[in-house]
Design an enzyme around this catalytic site. Structure first.
Site, PDB file in Angstrom:
ATOM      1  CG  HIS A 142      46.920 104.226  99.088  1.00  0.00           C
ATOM      2  ND1 HIS A 142      47.856 103.451  99.837  1.00  0.00           N
ATOM      3  CD2 HIS A 142      46.477 105.294  99.316  1.00  0.00           C
ATOM      4  CE1 HIS A 142      46.901 104.028 100.650  1.00  0.00           C
ATOM      5  NE2 HIS A 142      45.242 104.381 101.110  1.00  0.00           N
TER       6      HIS A 142
ATOM      7  CG  HIS B  66      41.243 104.496  99.428  1.00  0.00           C
ATOM      8  ND1 HIS B  66      41.067 106.284  99.195  1.00  0.00           N
ATOM      9  CD2 HIS B  66      41.108 103.447 100.487  1.00  0.00           C
ATOM     10  CE1 HIS B  66      42.012 105.894  99.893  1.00  0.00           C
ATOM     11  NE2 HIS B  66      42.589 105.196 100.750  1.00  0.00           N
TER      12      HIS B  66
ATOM     13  CD  GLU C 109      39.589 104.730 105.417  1.00  0.00           C
ATOM     14  OE1 GLU C 109      39.549 104.683 105.891  1.00  0.00           O
ATOM     15  OE2 GLU C 109      41.364 104.786 105.221  1.00  0.00           O
TER      16      GLU C 109
HETATM   17  O1  2HA Z   1      42.951 104.628 103.644  1.00  0.00           O
HETATM   18  O2  2HA Z   1      44.438 102.152 101.950  1.00  0.00           O
HETATM   19  O3  2HA Z   1      45.198 100.201 104.260  1.00  0.00           O
HETATM   20  C1  2HA Z   1      43.857 102.952 104.360  1.00  0.00           C
HETATM   21  C2  2HA Z   1      43.908 101.938 102.980  1.00  0.00           C
HETATM   22  C3  2HA Z   1      44.658 100.903 103.548  1.00  0.00           C
HETATM   23 ZN    ZN Z   2      44.994 103.986 101.843  1.00  0.00          ZN
END
Ligand code: 2HA
Ligand code: ZN
Length: 275
Positions: free
Chosen positions: A142, A140, A116
């Site tokens: 998840h 970033h 990214e």
């Molecule tokens: O968006 O989060 O794997 C890609 C990631 C890394």
């Molecule tokens: Zn990601």
């Protein structure tokens, strides 16, 4: 000075570990970058490797020419950053055209910066201008509850901001500008980087539908704290929606205006619509 002894490097590594422990970084999920201060770079240049080849960023960031960044590596696991930092993270330098980078330290064994990188660098470029250089961290992750909401709420900045604000009184104070939403897109390239960085002109956090969240801040504490606050709020909303589809009571638009006056923040009226 050794790179690994620098305060900002230790804080970067600790933040990766904290994110891992929160459960936001399955496998190689997520990435982190920090725009390094000139005095921090000058103090550690002796520990750099011989200059590597210039490589394509995949987008153009002329506003970052000559800047150095500490970044997580592509395919690297946050879980391993503390134990194997030289393999998992690295320092890159941006060239004068703003279109190439080279690795100066770390990312051992042919590793590359995060997939990214275009979004990280375009966000840094936008935030450097928008904050007069104050913002230095792009993160970033998840986080599961926020991602769950991208299946349940309309993918609109106004809706995500308002629903998350309602779930915890601190939210409008922590992210008064609101949060942006990008509909599902292919990750890893220039197109999603352009869409995200456009929203970063006005927000410090941008949701990627069915994927995760990008957060920007001046330091590691505030950027991690922003991610944490948004995900906590999303968790409360998921719990509420899991019990029943409506709320018996909530924070009302006038309550937010009163809060804004007391805490001296500006809350845009577009988020304070009547439902
Ligand atoms: O968006 O989060 O794997 C890609 C990631 C890394
Ligand atoms: Zn990601």
């Amino acid at each position: 000075m050794k790179v690994l002894e620098a305060e900002f490097v230790r804080e970067f590594i600790r933040m990766c570990d904290d994110g891992w422990k929160q459960g936001w970084h399955e496998r190689n999920g997520g990435n982190l970058s920090y725009r390094i201060r000139k005095e921090e770079i000058d103090a550690m240049k002796e520990d750099f490797n011989p200059a590597g080849a210039w490589l394509e960023i995949g987008t153009s960031v002329p506003g970052l020419r000559g800047e150095y960044f500490l970044v997580t590596g592509s395919g690297k696991h946050f879980r391993n950053v503390a134990g194997k930092p030289e393999e998992s993270i690295g320092i890159i330098e941006i060239d004068d055209s703003g279109e190439h980078y080279r690795i100066c330290w770390g990312l051992q064994d042919q590793a590359r910066p995060t997939s990214e990188l275009p979004t990280h660098l375009m966000n840094h470029e936008v935030k450097k201008t928008a904050t007069g250089g104050a913002h230095r961290v792009i993160y970033h992750a998840h986080p599961a509850n926020l991602i769950a909401l991208t299946f349940l709420l309309p993918l609109k900045d106004e809706v995500f901001t308002r629903e998350l604000w309602e779930m915890a009184t601190e939210c409008p104070v922590v992210f008064p500008a609101g949060i942006g939403v990008v509909g599902w897109m292919v990750p890893g390239g220039r197109e999603i980087a352009v869409a995200t960085s456009k929203l970063m002109e006005q927000y410090d956090a941008v949701v990627w539908a069915h994927h995760g969240l990008f957060a920007s801040g001046e330091d590691f504490d505030n950027t991690f704290g922003l991610m944490h606050t948004i995900e906590k709020s999303a968790e409360i909303l998921v719990k509420v929606l899991s019990v029943r589809p409506d709320k018996l009571q909530t924070i009302q638009p006038q309550d937010f205006r009163n809060l804004a006056a007391e805490f001296k923040v500006t809350l845009p009226e577009k988020f304070l619509y009547e439902k």
